[in-house]
Write a protein that holds these residues in place. Structure first.
Motif, PDB file in Angstrom:
ATOM      1  N   MET A 258       0.825  -1.203   0.000  1.00  0.00           N
ATOM      2  CA  MET A 258       0.000   0.000   0.000  1.00  0.00           C
ATOM      3  C   MET A 258       0.865   1.260   0.000  1.00  0.00           C
ATOM      4  O   MET A 258       0.481   2.269  -0.603  1.00  0.00           O
ATOM      5  CB  MET A 258      -0.956   0.003   1.190  1.00  0.00           C
ATOM      6  N   GLU A 259       2.015   1.222   0.646  1.00  0.00           N
ATOM      7  CA  GLU A 259       2.930   2.368   0.596  1.00  0.00           C
ATOM      8  C   GLU A 259       3.436   2.584  -0.828  1.00  0.00           C
ATOM      9  O   GLU A 259       3.517   3.721  -1.300  1.00  0.00           O
ATOM     10  CB  GLU A 259       4.112   2.151   1.542  1.00  0.00           C
TER      11      GLU A 259
ATOM     12  N   LEU B 277       1.844   1.632  -3.562  1.00  0.00           N
ATOM     13  CA  LEU B 277       0.691   2.110  -4.319  1.00  0.00           C
ATOM     14  C   LEU B 277       0.447   3.594  -4.049  1.00  0.00           C
ATOM     15  O   LEU B 277       0.142   4.353  -4.965  1.00  0.00           O
ATOM     16  CB  LEU B 277      -0.548   1.287  -3.959  1.00  0.00           C
ATOM     17  N   GLU B 278       0.625   3.981  -2.794  1.00  0.00           N
ATOM     18  CA  GLU B 278       0.445   5.387  -2.431  1.00  0.00           C
ATOM     19  C   GLU B 278       1.457   6.273  -3.162  1.00  0.00           C
ATOM     20  O   GLU B 278       1.108   7.347  -3.653  1.00  0.00           O
ATOM     21  CB  GLU B 278       0.609   5.547  -0.918  1.00  0.00           C
ATOM     22  N   GLU B 279       2.692   5.812  -3.257  1.00  0.00           N
ATOM     23  CA  GLU B 279       3.714   6.571  -3.979  1.00  0.00           C
ATOM     24  C   GLU B 279       3.389   6.668  -5.467  1.00  0.00           C
ATOM     25  O   GLU B 279       3.588   7.699  -6.092  1.00  0.00           O
ATOM     26  CB  GLU B 279       5.085   5.930  -3.792  1.00  0.00           C
ATOM     27  N   ASP B 280       2.884   5.558  -6.029  1.00  0.00           N
ATOM     28  CA  ASP B 280       2.585   5.525  -7.460  1.00  0.00           C
ATOM     29  C   ASP B 280       1.343   6.338  -7.824  1.00  0.00           C
ATOM     30  O   ASP B 280       1.304   6.992  -8.861  1.00  0.00           O
ATOM     31  CB  ASP B 280       2.391   4.089  -7.942  1.00  0.00           C
ATOM     32  N   THR B 281       0.302   6.270  -6.996  1.00  0.00           N
ATOM     33  CA  THR B 281      -0.979   6.874  -7.352  1.00  0.00           C
ATOM     34  C   THR B 281      -1.298   8.155  -6.590  1.00  0.00           C
ATOM     35  O   THR B 281      -2.174   8.906  -7.004  1.00  0.00           O
ATOM     36  CB  THR B 281      -2.133   5.876  -7.110  1.00  0.00           C
ATOM     37  N   GLY B 282      -0.653   8.352  -5.448  1.00  0.00           N
ATOM     38  CA  GLY B 282      -0.969   9.509  -4.624  1.00  0.00           C
ATOM     39  C   GLY B 282      -2.174   9.296  -3.728  1.00  0.00           C
ATOM     40  O   GLY B 282      -2.592  10.211  -3.019  1.00  0.00           O
ATOM     41  N   ASN B 283      -2.748   8.098  -3.740  1.00  0.00           N
ATOM     42  CA  ASN B 283      -3.905   7.794  -2.902  1.00  0.00           C
ATOM     43  C   ASN B 283      -3.428   7.605  -1.459  1.00  0.00           C
ATOM     44  O   ASN B 283      -2.799   6.608  -1.123  1.00  0.00           O
ATOM     45  CB  ASN B 283      -4.599   6.529  -3.405  1.00  0.00           C
ATOM     46  N   THR B 284      -3.751   8.570  -0.613  1.00  0.00           N
ATOM     47  CA  THR B 284      -3.305   8.533   0.780  1.00  0.00           C
ATOM     48  C   THR B 284      -4.380   8.026   1.735  1.00  0.00           C
ATOM     49  O   THR B 284      -4.202   8.090   2.946  1.00  0.00           O
ATOM     50  CB  THR B 284      -2.860   9.935   1.233  1.00  0.00           C
ATOM     51  N   GLN B 285      -5.467   7.509   1.206  1.00  0.00           N
ATOM     52  CA  GLN B 285      -6.566   7.055   2.054  1.00  0.00           C
ATOM     53  C   GLN B 285      -6.404   5.626   2.541  1.00  0.00           C
ATOM     54  O   GLN B 285      -6.952   5.265   3.576  1.00  0.00           O
ATOM     55  CB  GLN B 285      -7.885   7.178   1.303  1.00  0.00           C
ATOM     56  N   LEU B 286      -5.661   4.812   1.830  1.00  0.00           N
ATOM     57  CA  LEU B 286      -5.583   3.388   2.154  1.00  0.00           C
ATOM     58  C   LEU B 286      -4.859   3.086   3.467  1.00  0.00           C
ATOM     59  O   LEU B 286      -5.368   2.340   4.300  1.00  0.00           O
ATOM     60  CB  LEU B 286      -4.903   2.622   1.017  1.00  0.00           C
TER      61      LEU B 286
END
Length: 135
Positions: free
Chosen positions: A67-68, A70-79
């Motif tokens: 998830m970290e 994915l957060e770096e790749d997409t910018g989605n900080t909600q997960l």
């Protein structure tokens, strides 16, 4: 709560998660009122709990790392906050569920300890299976 930091020592086991198969010891149930037999059985359950805690930590760390990334790749900080909150609540659920089983068996401390440890083993196994599900 489980440490959610990525220590280097767990990176190696993550590579083999697809074939991850923890082995629990076969604990011989108590057949007499012998304190030595009860002590051996409880120690066996403790060994299985430690094995499951290690396995659970590996899977949790894998999910957090994924998830970290994915957060770096997409910018989605909600997960990540949701995952961390769900893990905290799961820890509380496991502890409280097993604690009431322990208290229910009191004042027999041997039966109470066994009920608590068997509960933890069962709930850890279920949680590991949930953590293994594809996301």
């Amino acid at each position: 709560m489980i440490n959610l930091i990525k220590p280097l020592c767990i990176l190696f086991p993550i590579a083999s998660l697809s074939a991850s198969a923890y082995e629990l010891r076969e604990c011989t149930p108590i057949t007499s009122n012998s304190p030595a037999e009860a002590r051996y059985f409880i120690k066996c359950l403790d060994t299985n709990i430690e094995t499951l805690e290690r396995e659970r930590t590996i899977w949790i760390n894998k999910i957090v790392m994924d998830m970290e990334e994915l957060e770096e790749d997409t910018g989605n900080t909600q997960l990540l906050p949701i995952i961390r909150r769900s893990l905290k609540h799961k820890d509380n659920y496991i502890e409280d569920t097993c604690r009431w089983r322990y208290l229910h068996k009191m004042p027999n401390s041997t039966k109470a300890a066994i009920a608590y440890k068997e509960c933890k083993i069962r709930l850890y196994q279920r949680h590991i299976e949930d953590l293994k599900l594809r996301y």
